[in-house]
Design a protein around this motif. Structure first.
Motif, PDB file in Angstrom:
ATOM      1  N   GLY A 116       0.787  -1.222   0.000  1.00 32.10           N
ATOM      2  CA  GLY A 116       0.000   0.000   0.000  1.00 32.10           C
ATOM      3  C   GLY A 116       0.815   1.266   0.000  1.00 32.10           C
ATOM      4  O   GLY A 116       1.087   1.824   1.055  1.00 32.10           O
ATOM      5  N   GLY A 118       0.135   3.537  -2.810  1.00 34.23           N
ATOM      6  CA  GLY A 118      -0.566   4.382  -3.756  1.00 34.23           C
ATOM      7  C   GLY A 118      -0.202   4.061  -5.187  1.00 34.23           C
ATOM      8  O   GLY A 118      -0.866   4.493  -6.126  1.00 34.23           O
ATOM      9  N   THR A 123      -5.026   0.989  -4.329  1.00 34.39           N
ATOM     10  CA  THR A 123      -4.716   1.998  -3.317  1.00 34.39           C
ATOM     11  C   THR A 123      -4.920   3.397  -3.884  1.00 34.39           C
ATOM     12  O   THR A 123      -5.433   4.292  -3.207  1.00 34.39           O
ATOM     13  N   LEU A 150      -4.044   4.416   4.347  1.00 36.24           N
ATOM     14  CA  LEU A 150      -5.422   4.915   4.352  1.00 36.24           C
ATOM     15  C   LEU A 150      -5.824   5.388   5.747  1.00 36.24           C
ATOM     16  O   LEU A 150      -6.527   6.394   5.892  1.00 36.24           O
ATOM     17  N   ASN A 207      -9.435  -2.355   1.541  1.00 36.45           N
ATOM     18  CA  ASN A 207      -8.724  -2.622   0.296  1.00 36.45           C
ATOM     19  C   ASN A 207      -8.143  -4.032   0.402  1.00 36.45           C
ATOM     20  O   ASN A 207      -6.968  -4.227   0.696  1.00 36.45           O
TER      21      ASN A 207
END
Length: 272
Positions: A116, A118, A123, A150, A207
């Motif tokens: 994670g 992005g 993500t 997040l 996610n």
């Protein structure tokens, strides 16, 4: 010293490459990278079972295996990591990068063996969708938190209490490190397979894979306050109807909107 296995999988059709992360996740693969025609899948050495891998891979594919020491992961990651910018909303960067100009939030993430940053489409979309959700004074649960990116963003957007849940000990350690470097104060971290029953939230971020979303749907519903929002990703576009079938059954949720990016999907629901 902990070791990890990197599996380089080749000769994949586009569809197979898109589906494989969901097929490998239930047998403890939890980080994936795409490069050209290859898919790289990562797993802890103690969890690696080559027979399971062979049974999961599609016909005509082939693979190679590389053993990676924990201490070598960051060196490899730093060599190839560049900041990512999501509109004028968020930039995700490493500690050794300067602030990215022209964004509302600069997040500092060191993923190590967690997932994670992005860079992956799921993500990216979760962050993109979060821009349009009101987090001020909200309680939030980040289920399958990975690096905690997040959860960290949710607090910076005004959440008063955030619970970051992950079932991987390494991810939990990573989340704690990322919380500290981002100066977050209202995030609790929990090692767990599911959201604890006593926890309630105004917003749940998930996610994770289709399989986990399916098996955890009742738990997610019960953990979300009435009129609360559920934002999910971790699955390809073709599985969006299957996700809708899970969460729209019995009018549990109303579908607000969905996003698509690089053949992956993200959906925002509102609890009925």
């Amino acid at each position: 010293m902990d070791y990890f296995i990197k599996v380089d999988i080749n000769n994949l059709r586009t569809l197979d490459k898109d589906l494989l992360p969901e097929r490998l996740a239930p047998i403890n693969y939890y980080a994936f990278e795409e490069e050209g025609d290859s898919l790289y899948a990562y797993i802890k050495e103690v969890d690696f079972n080559e027979a399971e891998l062979k049974n999961t891979l599609p016909p005509n594919s082939d693979y190679s295996i590389e053993k990676i020491a924990e201490e070598n992961w960051n060196t490899k990651w730093e060599a190839g990591f560049s900041p990512i910018k999501i509109n004028d909303f968020v930039a995700v960067r490493a500690k050794f990068h300067p602030d990215v100009k022209g964004v509302k939030f600069n997040l500092i993430i060191t993923p190590k063996m967690s997932f994670g940053t992005g860079h992956h489409a799921t993500t990216f979309m979760m962050i993109q969708a979060m821009e349009h959700i009101d987090f001020i004074n909200k309680n939030v649960i980040d289920f399958g938190a990975g690096t905690g990116v997040l959860a960290i963003l949710a607090e910076k957007m005004g959440a008063v209490e955030v619970l970051a849940v992950d079932n991987d000990k390494w991810s939990i350690e990573n989340i704690i490190e990322n919380i500290e470097v981002n100066n977050n104060e209202n995030i609790k971290v929990m090692l767990a397979e599911s959201i604890p029953g006593e926890n309630k939230a105004d917003i749940i971020l998930a996610n994770i894979t289709l399989n986990v979303l399916s098996t955890s749907s009742e738990n997610i519903y019960n953990s979300l306050d009435q009129k609360g929002y559920l934002l999910v990703s971790g699955f390809i576009q073709e599985h969006e109807p299957a996700i809708d079938a899970i969460f729209l059954k019995s009018d549990y949720f109303k579908k607000i909107t969905s996003y698509e990016h690089e053949k992956w999907a993200c959906i925002l629901y509102n609890k009925s």
